[in-house]
Design a protein around this motif. Structure first.
Motif, PDB file in Angstrom:
ATOM      1  N   ASP A 327     -31.661 -24.141  51.988  1.00  0.00           N
ATOM      2  CA  ASP A 327     -31.790 -22.826  51.381  1.00  0.00           C
ATOM      3  C   ASP A 327     -31.627 -22.853  49.861  1.00  0.00           C
ATOM      4  O   ASP A 327     -31.599 -21.806  49.223  1.00  0.00           O
ATOM      5  N   ILE A 328     -31.516 -24.050  49.279  1.00  0.00           N
ATOM      6  CA  ILE A 328     -31.378 -24.166  47.830  1.00  0.00           C
ATOM      7  C   ILE A 328     -32.601 -24.885  47.276  1.00  0.00           C
ATOM      8  O   ILE A 328     -32.954 -25.981  47.715  1.00  0.00           O
ATOM      9  N   TYR A 340     -31.796 -21.993  42.837  1.00  0.00           N
ATOM     10  CA  TYR A 340     -31.829 -20.689  43.503  1.00  0.00           C
ATOM     11  C   TYR A 340     -31.364 -20.842  44.938  1.00  0.00           C
ATOM     12  O   TYR A 340     -31.902 -21.648  45.698  1.00  0.00           O
ATOM     13  N   ASP A 341     -30.318 -20.092  45.293  1.00  0.00           N
ATOM     14  CA  ASP A 341     -29.775 -20.077  46.649  1.00  0.00           C
ATOM     15  C   ASP A 341     -30.374 -18.881  47.383  1.00  0.00           C
ATOM     16  O   ASP A 341     -30.106 -17.727  47.027  1.00  0.00           O
ATOM     17  N   LYS A 343     -29.841 -17.767  50.422  1.00  0.00           N
ATOM     18  CA  LYS A 343     -28.890 -16.992  51.213  1.00  0.00           C
ATOM     19  C   LYS A 343     -28.109 -15.998  50.370  1.00  0.00           C
ATOM     20  O   LYS A 343     -27.897 -14.849  50.757  1.00  0.00           O
ATOM     21  N   THR A 344     -27.657 -16.433  49.203  1.00  0.00           N
ATOM     22  CA  THR A 344     -26.811 -15.588  48.362  1.00  0.00           C
ATOM     23  C   THR A 344     -27.565 -14.951  47.202  1.00  0.00           C
ATOM     24  O   THR A 344     -26.979 -14.171  46.446  1.00  0.00           O
ATOM     25  N   SER A 345     -28.848 -15.329  47.023  1.00  0.00           N
ATOM     26  CA  SER A 345     -29.664 -14.852  45.885  1.00  0.00           C
ATOM     27  C   SER A 345     -29.020 -15.198  44.552  1.00  0.00           C
ATOM     28  O   SER A 345     -29.138 -14.456  43.571  1.00  0.00           O
ATOM     29  N   THR A 346     -28.322 -16.345  44.509  1.00  0.00           N
ATOM     30  CA  THR A 346     -27.650 -16.803  43.298  1.00  0.00           C
ATOM     31  C   THR A 346     -28.580 -17.687  42.485  1.00  0.00           C
ATOM     32  O   THR A 346     -29.211 -18.599  43.019  1.00  0.00           O
ATOM     33  N   GLU A 348     -28.769 -20.122  38.971  1.00  0.00           N
ATOM     34  CA  GLU A 348     -27.996 -20.821  37.947  1.00  0.00           C
ATOM     35  C   GLU A 348     -28.936 -21.646  37.075  1.00  0.00           C
ATOM     36  O   GLU A 348     -29.891 -22.252  37.571  1.00  0.00           O
TER      37      GLU A 348
END
Length: 377
Positions: A327-328, A340-341, A343-346, A348
């Motif tokens: 998922d990354i 981009y993750d 699952k968490t919409s994070t 960096e």
């Protein structure tokens, strides 16, 4: 003059670990060189505290259109973990030799010398600075498809490796000449393989999609340039075949599709404003089927952090799957690399090339991983 009496004080290992575990990571990094036992304890604290997966993604080697290579870390913890032991330059053969990275596997990189016309390869371990020279190839190939897989031991030493390469010189070839090398035999072997592809193969070109070759159990996969699918070579059974793309009507364009291994599965992605990601079930069987995983909305990512990261309105130039977490994704956009993750919409920011997107669109990214933990000398 008084002589001080020497006192040997023994402290139980559990007490040392308890004390070290209360220190911040930067302080721990300073104590790694005290002794081998301390290094082992600190490595275990890193692993437990940060939850390092196996393999651990340290960073990326980047090849800039054959002019030079550079290395960058994927997180701020990575340089603290490995210290100064990693050779980030790949400038180990000498000035003027023109060496660039071709592939990577299990923390080992395969390099090629530019002046040799793709006929001289070197296998290099950036952690131990161990270099192995490969005999000159039998066949001259321009911009070949290259596959590389390497087995290493617990001390990060090279056990064995295999190199596979081929080239398409013209369309509608009925057979492919596969050239392979095994470190166990130390010889190159050329094999003529008759393929059963339903679409014509296209001549290869030096594009960034060539860095997304994948290997599972001795089976090599490549994205076919301007083709309608992937090419597959089984180095054990000596057979060559093709796999269609997961989406009917996929855009056929060089550098538009990417492969990756994540969580032990073969993954596929197509770049665009919406990135569809797929995984391949039951591979390397010829009955393997694509299963849709998720879509990544690039527009939302740019709207969310485009101004802070300087992404602008640039298009996606490169896609790399995380080796452990499916998922990354790592996306190269407008001269920047972000993670981009899903699952968490994070989002960096991983690295800034400091150049315009038009200059970085052909850059190749090769992941550098530690397949086992800890990796200590």
């Amino acid at each position: 003059m008084k002589h001080l009496r020497q006192c040997n004080l023994f402290i139980h290992e559990e007490i040392i670990i308890n004390i070290l575990n209360r220190l911040p990571l930067k302080s721990l990094a300073r104590f790694k060189c005290i002794s081998y036992n301390w290094q082992k304890c600190i490595a275990e604290i890193y692993r437990c505290r940060l939850g390092f997966p196996e393999p651990y993604l340290i960073g990326f080697f980047c090849v800039e259109k054959r002019l030079r290579s550079r290395f960058f870390f994927t997180s701020k913890e990575s340089p603290l973990l490995i210290g100064t032991t990693l050779d980030k330059s790949i400038d180990f053969i000498g000035i003027g030799e023109g060496v660039y990275v071709v592939a990577s596997s299990n923390g080992i990189v395969l390099c090629n010398r530019l002046r040799s016309r793709h006929r001289v390869y070197y296998v290099y371990n950036p952690a131990t600075r161990q270099r192995l020279d490969v005999p000159k190839t039998l066949i001259r190939m321009n911009d070949p498809y290259v596959g590389f897989t390497c087995k290493v031991d617990e001390d990060h030493g090279i056990v064995s490796f295999t190199i596979v390469r081929y080239v398409i010189r013209k369309r509608y070839q009925s057979s492919i000449t596969i050239e392979s090398y095994s470190s166990e035999t130390n010889v190159w072997i050329a094999t003529d393989a008759i393929h059963d592809l339903l679409y014509p193969l296209q001549p290869s070109r030096d594009e960034n999609y060539l860095s997304s070759c994948c290997v599972i159990d001795g089976v090599f996969c490549w994205i076919d340039n301007f083709g309608q699918g992937m090419t597959v070579y089984d180095s054990v059974k000596k057979c060559f075949w093709g796999l269609a793309y997961p989406q009917p009507g996929c855009m056929i364009y060089p550098g538009f599709h990417f492969l990756g291994l994540s969580g032990g599965e073969l993954c596929f992605a197509s770049k665009g404003w919406t990135i569809p990601c797929w995984r391949l079930n039951n591979f390397p069987s010829r009955d393997a089927e694509w299963v849709w995983k998720y879509n990544v909305d690039v527009v939302t990512i740019i709207q969310k952090c485009g101004e802070n990261f300087g992404l602008g309105g640039g298009n996606v130039q490169n896609i790399v799957f995380h080796p452990v977490f499916p998922d990354i994704l790592f996306l190269q956009i407008n001269g920047k690399v972000i993670s981009y993750d899903v699952k968490t919409s994070t989002v960096e920011l991983v690295y800034d090339f400091g150049e315009a997107g038009r200059k970085t669109k052909h850059y190749k990214l090769f992941s550098y991983e530690w397949p086992q933990w800890p990796r200590l000398k």
